[in-house]
Design a protein around this motif. Structure first.
Motif, PDB file in Angstrom:
ATOM      1  N   ASP A 114       0.840  -1.227   0.000  1.00 19.32           N
ATOM      2  CA  ASP A 114       0.000   0.000   0.000  1.00 19.32           C
ATOM      3  C   ASP A 114       0.863   1.259   0.000  1.00 19.32           C
ATOM      4  OD1 ASP A 114      -1.999  -1.793   0.195  1.00 19.32           O
ATOM      5  OD2 ASP A 114      -2.477  -1.440   2.300  1.00 19.32           O
ATOM      6  N   ILE A 115       1.977   1.215   0.751  1.00 21.86           N
ATOM      7  CA  ILE A 115       2.880   2.374   0.800  1.00 21.86           C
ATOM      8  C   ILE A 115       3.484   2.602  -0.580  1.00 21.86           C
ATOM      9  CG2 ILE A 115       5.088   3.215   1.752  1.00 21.86           C
ATOM     10  CD1 ILE A 115       4.371   1.627   4.330  1.00 21.86           C
ATOM     11  N   GLN A 116       3.875   1.520  -1.245  1.00 21.76           N
ATOM     12  CA  GLN A 116       4.475   1.647  -2.572  1.00 21.76           C
ATOM     13  C   GLN A 116       3.456   2.143  -3.599  1.00 21.76           C
ATOM     14  OE1 GLN A 116       6.378  -2.183  -3.191  1.00 21.76           O
ATOM     15  NE2 GLN A 116       8.065  -1.661  -1.831  1.00 21.76           N
ATOM     16  N   ILE A 117       2.206   1.690  -3.484  1.00 25.32           N
ATOM     17  CA  ILE A 117       1.149   2.165  -4.400  1.00 25.32           C
ATOM     18  C   ILE A 117       0.947   3.670  -4.213  1.00 25.32           C
ATOM     19  CG2 ILE A 117      -1.341   2.064  -4.864  1.00 25.32           C
ATOM     20  CD1 ILE A 117      -1.143  -0.996  -4.252  1.00 25.32           C
ATOM     21  N   LYS A 118       0.955   4.103  -2.943  1.00 22.80           N
ATOM     22  CA  LYS A 118       0.807   5.539  -2.655  1.00 22.80           C
ATOM     23  C   LYS A 118       1.976   6.330  -3.259  1.00 22.80           C
ATOM     24  CE  LYS A 118       0.007   8.669   1.233  1.00 22.80           C
ATOM     25  NZ  LYS A 118       0.895   9.060   2.310  1.00 22.80           N
ATOM     26  N   ASN A 119       3.200   5.805  -3.103  1.00 21.41           N
ATOM     27  CA  ASN A 119       4.378   6.481  -3.653  1.00 21.41           C
ATOM     28  C   ASN A 119       4.302   6.584  -5.176  1.00 21.41           C
ATOM     29  OD1 ASN A 119       5.365   6.679  -1.079  1.00 21.41           O
ATOM     30  ND2 ASN A 119       6.852   5.027  -1.269  1.00 21.41           N
ATOM     31  N   SER A 121       1.741   7.032  -6.895  1.00 19.56           N
ATOM     32  CA  SER A 121       0.729   8.014  -7.339  1.00 19.56           C
ATOM     33  C   SER A 121       1.358   9.394  -7.554  1.00 19.56           C
ATOM     34  CB  SER A 121      -0.416   8.105  -6.316  1.00 19.56           C
ATOM     35  OG  SER A 121       0.087   8.651  -5.101  1.00 19.56           O
ATOM     36  N   ARG A 122       2.605   9.574  -7.037  1.00 20.69           N
ATOM     37  CA  ARG A 122       3.319  10.830  -7.287  1.00 20.69           C
ATOM     38  C   ARG A 122       3.950  10.749  -8.676  1.00 20.69           C
ATOM     39  NH1 ARG A 122       6.680  10.287  -1.688  1.00 20.69           N
ATOM     40  NH2 ARG A 122       7.732   8.793  -3.012  1.00 20.69           N
TER      41      ARG A 122
END
Length: 372
Positions: A114-119, A121-122
């Motif tokens: 989830d953290i990598q998916i959020k990253n 999105s940048r």
């Protein structure tokens, strides 16, 4: 061979960043590969050992070609391990100190997806990924590879020996029509030839940095002894080396754990590194080794994949590996970046036969050290 990076066609901003990092003279693979990759769309198969500067060989042309204004993933770099992914991303970042901002994201197993998916999105221009985690992200439709123009397979033989052939085929299927496909591998086993035949142009450029160029700074030695003599000989050797740092290789997890315990019992700062460690345990050991509070790693071949630690003066083969490419990978952990290093094999009479086979197959001359 080119004496500097300007001759290879790199821009002033990148050259300024390289100078600041003390990278002034191109290595053999950089001199061969960089001008070729800067020319335009190309498929490349490069054979070179670890420690020859191949990250910069493909990384610098990538940084020249990425369009910082285009807010999409333009480059995909596949690596066998978390460590190598992080290291490649860090190196690309360091090269861009004096260029337009180019954003690189590393994605790998062992961290919350989830953290990598959020990253992701940048704005991201370059993704460095391990194959398993990339497949997870593709299955979740959390990553868009539709704008990718360059795909790099770094340490392709490592990815193959870790069982990633199916994932690599699947990923390369997603980026079938990409103009730039660059594969780097220390060895060329059958599986790599299959990937080249299936996913790359028939007229792909092939560059091999000859073994003598790679290994000229590694001194290959062996010492013949009985199995029971190995530990005292190793202890004497380590004593003679003062505080110098290195990696000791064993074939199995059990042998690795046992030897690490024996060294610690003799007040030697050593830790075992083996394949089924939890990621946080592995990270803790690697942090200690990189910040030099740990002098020695005792590792299996699988656990040591993708490691890149500078200033290791020796590699010890406490047990000889089963395959010649393992010997190549082990030895390549020392003598990095133009420094000299020692690769020492402690061999029983049975293992001596293996060593003689590697001597012929790899074109290496092993010098014998007589035990006192």
């Amino acid at each position: 061979m080119a004496q500097n990076f300007k001759e290879l066609g790199l821009s002033n901003g990148l050259i300024k960043g390289l100078n600041e990092l003390g990278i002034v003279t191109p290595t053999a693979i950089q001199a061969e590969v960089i001008p070729l990759l800067l020319e335009g769309k190309t498929h490349l198969v490069g054979q070179a050992q670890t420690g020859t500067g191949k990250t910069a060989a493909y990384g610098l042309p990538i940084l020249e070609q990425v369009n910082p204004k285009q807010k999409s993933i333009q480059v995909l770099i596949l690596c066998p391990t978390r460590e190598l992914s992080q290291q490649v991303a860090k190196q690309l970042f360091r090269f861009t100190k004096y260029t337009d901002k180019i954003f690189t994201e590393a994605v790998y197993g062992g961290e919350k997806i989830d953290i990598q998916i959020k990253n992701l999105s940048r704005p991201t221009h370059i993704v460095v990924a391990t194959p398993g985690r990339l497949i997870d992200l593709l299955n979740r439709k959390a990553i868009d590879l539709s704008q990718v123009e360059t795909v790099v397979l770094d340490e392709a033989d490592e990815m193959l020996s870790m069982g990633f052939k199916q994932q690599l085929d699947e990923i390369l299927g997603f980026v079938r029509d990409v103009g730039n496909k660059w594969l780097f591998s220390a060895t060329m086993p059958h599986g790599i030839k299959q990937i080249v035949n299936e996913h790359m142009n028939a007229d792909a450029h092939r560059i091999q940095i000859s073994r003598d160029v790679v290994n000229k700074n590694i001194d290959h030695k062996f010492l013949q002894c009985d199995e029971t003599e190995k530990l005292p000989i190793l202890l004497n050797f380590l004593k003679s080396k003062g505080g110098e740092r290195g990696i000791i290789f064993c074939k199995t997890k059990t042998a690795t754990a046992k030897l690490a315990k024996q060294l610690v019992a003799k007040n030697i700062a050593a830790e075992a590194l083996q394949g089924d460690m939890l990621q946080k345990e592995r990270d803790k050991v690697m942090r200690a080794f990189k910040n030099e509070s740990l002098r020695l790693l005792v590792a299996t071949d699988i656990a040591a994949r993708g490691l890149d630690v500078q200033d290791l003066t020796f590699v010890i083969h406490y047990q000889m590996p089963d395959q010649e490419e393992y010997y190549t990978h082990r030895s390549g952990r020392t003598a990095r970046a133009g420094k000299e290093g020692l690769s020492l094999a402690l061999v029983t009479s049975k293992e001596l036969r293996i060593l003689r086979n590697y001597e012929k197959a790899l074109g290496i001359g092993f010098g014998e050290i007589k035990s006192r």
